[in-house]
Design a protein around this motif. Sequence first.
Motif, short mmCIF file in Angstrom:
data_model
loop_
_atom_site.label_atom_id
_atom_site.label_comp_id
_atom_site.label_asym_id
_atom_site.label_seq_id
_atom_site.Cartn_x
_atom_site.Cartn_y
_atom_site.Cartn_z
N MET A 128 -8.55 -24.00 -17.36
CA MET A 128 -8.57 -22.61 -16.95
C MET A 128 -7.68 -21.77 -17.86
SD MET A 128 -10.66 -22.92 -14.49
CE MET A 128 -10.62 -21.42 -13.52
N ARG A 129 -7.87 -20.46 -17.79
CA ARG A 129 -7.13 -19.52 -18.62
C ARG A 129 -6.46 -18.48 -17.72
NH1 ARG A 129 -9.11 -23.12 -21.06
NH2 ARG A 129 -10.26 -23.05 -23.04
N GLY A 130 -5.31 -18.01 -18.16
CA GLY A 130 -4.64 -16.93 -17.46
C GLY A 130 -4.90 -15.62 -18.17
N VAL A 131 -5.59 -14.69 -17.50
CA VAL A 131 -5.97 -13.41 -18.09
C VAL A 131 -5.31 -12.31 -17.27
CG1 VAL A 131 -7.87 -11.87 -18.68
CG2 VAL A 131 -8.16 -14.33 -18.89
N SER A 132 -4.62 -11.40 -17.96
CA SER A 132 -3.90 -10.31 -17.29
C SER A 132 -4.65 -9.00 -17.48
CB SER A 132 -2.48 -10.18 -17.86
OG SER A 132 -1.75 -11.37 -17.63
N ILE A 133 -4.71 -8.23 -16.40
CA ILE A 133 -5.32 -6.91 -16.43
C ILE A 133 -4.40 -5.94 -15.70
CG2 ILE A 133 -7.69 -7.74 -16.55
CD1 ILE A 133 -7.94 -7.27 -13.56
N ALA A 134 -4.43 -4.69 -16.11
CA ALA A 134 -3.63 -3.65 -15.46
C ALA A 134 -4.38 -3.12 -14.25
CB ALA A 134 -3.33 -2.53 -16.45
N VAL A 135 -3.71 -3.10 -13.11
CA VAL A 135 -4.30 -2.60 -11.88
C VAL A 135 -3.30 -1.67 -11.21
CG1 VAL A 135 -5.81 -4.57 -11.48
CG2 VAL A 135 -3.49 -4.59 -10.58
N THR A 136 -3.82 -0.76 -10.41
CA THR A 136 -2.98 0.12 -9.61
C THR A 136 -3.05 -0.31 -8.16
OG1 THR A 136 -4.81 1.68 -9.36
CG2 THR A 136 -3.28 2.05 -11.19
N ALA A 137 -2.15 0.23 -7.35
CA ALA A 137 -2.12 -0.17 -5.95
C ALA A 137 -3.41 0.20 -5.24
CB ALA A 137 -0.92 0.49 -5.25
N ASP A 138 -3.97 1.38 -5.56
CA ASP A 138 -5.20 1.78 -4.88
C ASP A 138 -6.41 0.99 -5.34
OD1 ASP A 138 -5.18 2.82 -7.38
OD2 ASP A 138 -5.97 4.79 -6.84
N SER A 139 -6.33 0.35 -6.51
CA SER A 139 -7.44 -0.49 -6.98
C SER A 139 -7.20 -1.97 -6.71
CB SER A 139 -7.66 -0.28 -8.49
OG SER A 139 -6.54 -0.74 -9.22
N ALA A 140 -6.14 -2.27 -5.95
CA ALA A 140 -5.81 -3.67 -5.64
C ALA A 140 -5.42 -3.79 -4.17
CB ALA A 140 -4.69 -4.18 -6.53
N SER A 141 -6.30 -3.31 -3.29
CA SER A 141 -6.09 -3.42 -1.84
C SER A 141 -4.75 -2.86 -1.41
CB SER A 141 -6.23 -4.88 -1.40
OG SER A 141 -7.52 -5.37 -1.67
N GLY A 142 -4.40 -1.71 -1.95
CA GLY A 142 -3.17 -1.05 -1.54
C GLY A 142 -1.90 -1.73 -1.98
N GLY A 143 -2.00 -2.63 -2.95
CA GLY A 143 -0.81 -3.33 -3.42
C GLY A 143 -0.43 -4.52 -2.59
N PHE A 144 -1.26 -4.91 -1.61
CA PHE A 144 -0.94 -6.04 -0.76
C PHE A 144 -1.52 -7.36 -1.27
CE2 PHE A 144 -0.01 -2.64 2.18
CZ PHE A 144 1.13 -3.11 2.82
N ILE A 145 -2.09 -7.36 -2.45
CA ILE A 145 -2.53 -8.62 -3.06
C ILE A 145 -1.31 -9.33 -3.62
CG2 ILE A 145 -3.87 -9.61 -4.95
CD1 ILE A 145 -5.91 -7.44 -4.57
N VAL A 146 -1.17 -10.58 -3.27
CA VAL A 146 -0.03 -11.38 -3.70
C VAL A 146 -0.55 -12.62 -4.43
CG1 VAL A 146 1.44 -10.60 -1.82
CG2 VAL A 146 0.05 -12.64 -1.50
N PRO A 147 0.31 -13.29 -5.19
CA PRO A 147 -0.13 -14.51 -5.87
C PRO A 147 -0.70 -15.53 -4.89
CG PRO A 147 1.98 -13.80 -6.74
CD PRO A 147 1.69 -12.90 -5.58
N ASN A 148 -1.68 -16.27 -5.37
CA ASN A 148 -2.43 -17.29 -4.63
C ASN A 148 -3.51 -16.69 -3.74
OD1 ASN A 148 -0.89 -19.38 -5.75
ND2 ASN A 148 0.65 -19.21 -4.14
N ASP A 149 -3.64 -15.36 -3.67
CA ASP A 149 -4.78 -14.75 -3.01
C ASP A 149 -6.02 -14.93 -3.87
OD1 ASP A 149 -3.63 -13.93 -0.66
OD2 ASP A 149 -3.11 -11.93 -1.38
N HIS A 150 -7.19 -14.79 -3.26
CA HIS A 150 -8.45 -14.82 -3.98
C HIS A 150 -9.09 -13.44 -3.89
CE1 HIS A 150 -9.24 -19.44 -4.12
NE2 HIS A 150 -7.95 -19.14 -4.22
#
Length: 303
Positions: A128-150
Amino acid sequence: MKPSRIVLLLVAILAGGLAAFLATRGDRPVQVVQGPETVIEEAKIQILVAATPIGVGERLTAQTLEWQDWPEGAVRPEYVTIAAMPDAITEMSGAVARFEFFPGEPIREQKLVRTDQGYLSAVLAKGMRGVSIAVTADSASGGFIVPNDHVDVIMTRDGENGQASEMLLQNVKVLAIGNRLGEIGATGAPADPENPRTEVFADQAIATLELDPVQAEAVINASRIGQLSLALRSIADFTEAAGEVRRRPSNQTVRVIKYGQETNVMAGGTTPAAAPPTVVDPASYTPPEPAAEEPPAPQVERQ
């Protein structure tokens, strides 16, 4: 009074007294003399446990490890015992935790990786590869996405009829949010200067996703032509067969842009199935004319 009556009266009095004596004696509990209780303690052995919470990707130190007494009968083969590794605290310092450890949890080699490389590469699954993207809180479920979420990755871009959104990837794992790798502390806890990983981001952050090579290429290309958003999935969708790679269904394709041209590639890394061969009617089939043979090159005699 006749002597016979006196004898009968005495016999009745004696019988009644004897019955009363036996009745009162039978009500008394039987006294059992007990000796002093002897408590036998189970043999114990010291095993290596986590002294403090250890997060995913965190390196073990002498401050996060300690020896603790453990019932000998409950010691599993994978536990680190002081008899087998008396210098385990020193030897394991620097190992990276692939999974979280709670205080008092036994340390197991299966949850560690010994490497001098970065902590993120230590927690990546094989291939697998680790790929980073820039996201904002409103584009990431209000900022409640945490590591290990899907999450699902959705791309939004300008089209002929305005902006349009399409599903790019489904059910991919979030490795990190900013510098937060793993879950330590409660989600939404107040800011902690000593442990910023307990914070939920409110502005812009970098989300690092675990992708296979084809998914990584699709996400990188999509980030150049549109805006990416993350949709949080239910925890019920996390469970998958052991060793199964998280990707889009096999009947869906990923758009890959190379050299300015778009190509649809299957999410599993294969190109779409080729078109079926054209069926030709034998009656109307005309064989191709044979190519004309070139004359042989002249031979030059050597003198």
